[in-house]
Design a protein around this motif. Structure first.
Motif, PDB file in Angstrom:
ATOM      1  N   ARG A 217       3.426   8.652  -7.926  1.00 41.97           N
ATOM      2  CA  ARG A 217       3.470   7.233  -7.962  1.00 41.97           C
ATOM      3  C   ARG A 217       3.688   6.804  -9.237  1.00 41.97           C
ATOM      4  O   ARG A 217       3.139   6.952 -10.252  1.00 41.97           O
ATOM      5  CB  ARG A 217       2.122   6.952  -7.175  1.00 41.97           C
ATOM      6  CG  ARG A 217       1.747   7.014  -5.813  1.00 41.97           C
ATOM      7  CD  ARG A 217       0.581   6.678  -5.367  1.00 41.97           C
ATOM      8  NE  ARG A 217      -0.005   7.052  -4.089  1.00 41.97           N
ATOM      9  CZ  ARG A 217      -1.163   6.814  -3.671  1.00 41.97           C
ATOM     10  NH1 ARG A 217      -1.932   5.770  -4.527  1.00 41.97           N
ATOM     11  NH2 ARG A 217      -1.483   6.970  -2.662  1.00 41.97           N
TER      12      ARG A 217
ATOM     13  N   ARG B 126       0.786  -1.240  -0.194  1.00 43.13           N
ATOM     14  CA  ARG B 126       0.039  -0.024  -0.043  1.00 43.13           C
ATOM     15  C   ARG B 126       0.885   1.180   0.143  1.00 43.13           C
ATOM     16  O   ARG B 126       2.033   1.289   0.398  1.00 43.13           O
ATOM     17  CB  ARG B 126      -0.818   0.047   1.119  1.00 43.13           C
ATOM     18  CG  ARG B 126      -0.237   0.272   2.639  1.00 43.13           C
ATOM     19  CD  ARG B 126      -1.323   0.309   3.646  1.00 43.13           C
ATOM     20  NE  ARG B 126      -0.612   0.658   4.884  1.00 43.13           N
ATOM     21  CZ  ARG B 126      -1.061   1.823   5.756  1.00 43.13           C
ATOM     22  NH1 ARG B 126      -2.175   2.568   5.092  1.00 43.13           N
ATOM     23  NH2 ARG B 126      -0.457   1.915   6.701  1.00 43.13           N
ATOM     24  N   TRP B 127       0.126   2.193  -0.548  1.00 39.75           N
ATOM     25  CA  TRP B 127       0.950   3.751  -0.222  1.00 39.75           C
ATOM     26  C   TRP B 127       0.379   4.604   1.009  1.00 39.75           C
ATOM     27  O   TRP B 127      -0.896   4.267   1.229  1.00 39.75           O
ATOM     28  CB  TRP B 127       0.559   4.389  -1.778  1.00 39.75           C
ATOM     29  CG  TRP B 127       1.294   4.188  -2.874  1.00 39.75           C
ATOM     30  CD1 TRP B 127       0.953   3.343  -3.779  1.00 39.75           C
ATOM     31  CD2 TRP B 127       2.571   4.525  -3.007  1.00 39.75           C
ATOM     32  NE1 TRP B 127       1.863   3.350  -4.742  1.00 39.75           N
ATOM     33  CE2 TRP B 127       3.050   3.904  -4.442  1.00 39.75           C
ATOM     34  CE3 TRP B 127       3.508   5.384  -2.549  1.00 39.75           C
ATOM     35  CZ2 TRP B 127       4.223   3.923  -4.896  1.00 39.75           C
ATOM     36  CZ3 TRP B 127       4.614   5.694  -3.082  1.00 39.75           C
ATOM     37  CH2 TRP B 127       5.029   5.046  -4.202  1.00 39.75           C
ATOM     38  N   ARG B 128       1.157   4.964   1.504  1.00 40.65           N
ATOM     39  CA  ARG B 128       0.643   5.876   2.681  1.00 40.65           C
ATOM     40  C   ARG B 128       0.907   7.294   2.477  1.00 40.65           C
ATOM     41  O   ARG B 128       0.552   7.878   3.486  1.00 40.65           O
ATOM     42  CB  ARG B 128       1.795   5.557   3.931  1.00 40.65           C
ATOM     43  CG  ARG B 128       1.605   3.980   4.251  1.00 40.65           C
ATOM     44  CD  ARG B 128       2.604   3.624   5.346  1.00 40.65           C
ATOM     45  NE  ARG B 128       2.477   4.131   6.441  1.00 40.65           N
ATOM     46  CZ  ARG B 128       3.188   4.143   7.633  1.00 40.65           C
ATOM     47  NH1 ARG B 128       4.228   3.303   7.427  1.00 40.65           N
ATOM     48  NH2 ARG B 128       2.835   4.770   8.588  1.00 40.65           N
ATOM     49  N   ALA B 129       1.109   7.728   1.338  1.00 42.34           N
ATOM     50  CA  ALA B 129       1.060   9.007   0.807  1.00 42.34           C
ATOM     51  C   ALA B 129       0.156   9.412  -0.441  1.00 42.34           C
ATOM     52  O   ALA B 129       0.292   8.178  -1.319  1.00 42.34           O
ATOM     53  CB  ALA B 129       2.493   9.530   0.670  1.00 42.34           C
ATOM     54  N   GLU B 130      -0.113  10.261  -0.623  1.00 39.57           N
ATOM     55  CA  GLU B 130      -1.113  10.591  -1.929  1.00 39.57           C
ATOM     56  C   GLU B 130      -0.364  11.043  -2.947  1.00 39.57           C
ATOM     57  O   GLU B 130       0.732  11.618  -2.859  1.00 39.57           O
ATOM     58  CB  GLU B 130      -2.258  11.811  -1.677  1.00 39.57           C
ATOM     59  CG  GLU B 130      -3.265  11.528  -0.552  1.00 39.57           C
ATOM     60  CD  GLU B 130      -4.005  10.305  -0.912  1.00 39.57           C
ATOM     61  OE1 GLU B 130      -4.514  10.050  -2.088  1.00 39.57           O
ATOM     62  OE2 GLU B 130      -4.433   9.403  -0.215  1.00 39.57           O
ATOM     63  N   ASP B 131      -0.542  10.459  -4.270  1.00 36.68           N
ATOM     64  CA  ASP B 131      -0.126  10.652  -5.510  1.00 36.68           C
ATOM     65  C   ASP B 131      -0.149  12.296  -5.638  1.00 36.68           C
ATOM     66  O   ASP B 131      -1.453  12.816  -5.609  1.00 36.68           O
ATOM     67  CB  ASP B 131      -0.611  10.349  -6.740  1.00 36.68           C
ATOM     68  CG  ASP B 131       0.028   9.940  -7.927  1.00 36.68           C
ATOM     69  OD1 ASP B 131       1.244  10.221  -7.953  1.00 36.68           O
ATOM     70  OD2 ASP B 131      -0.720  10.165  -9.196  1.00 36.68           O
TER      71      ASP B 131
ATOM     72  N   GLY C 210       0.791  14.487  -3.711  1.00 38.84           N
ATOM     73  CA  GLY C 210       0.568  15.355  -2.424  1.00 38.84           C
ATOM     74  C   GLY C 210       2.378  15.418  -1.816  1.00 38.84           C
ATOM     75  O   GLY C 210       3.209  15.060  -2.605  1.00 38.84           O
TER      76      GLY C 210
END
Length: 78
Positions: free
Chosen positions: A59, A22-27, A29
């Protein structure tokens, strides 16, 4: 700055690949240096991937993608 999966994460693993859990930061952002950006699973171990520097996150891989040592999963632009 490229975000690559360090080959050292496979040092004790027999598996040739892992999964971007999973990603923990927004694309798109803003992220800060050493902020946790993603989680990668290699066998039974979950590894945290951190930002190489501060800037805007792009991303390049999706959650669930199979990754190999040295895979490029994203970039941080200033």
């Amino acid at each position: 700055m490229d975000i690559r999966i360090a080959e050292q994460l496979w040092a004790t693993s027999m598996a040739p690949e892992g999964v971007l859990e999973r990603w923990r930061a927004e694309d798109g952002g803003q992220v800060r240096s050493q902020q946790a950006l993603a989680e990668v699973r290699i066998e039974d171990c979950l590894h945290e991937i951190v930002a190489p520097g501060a800037g805007s996150l792009e991303r390049l891989a999706k959650a669930g993608d199979v990754i190999e040592p040295g895979s490029l999963i994203g970039r941080v632009s200033r």
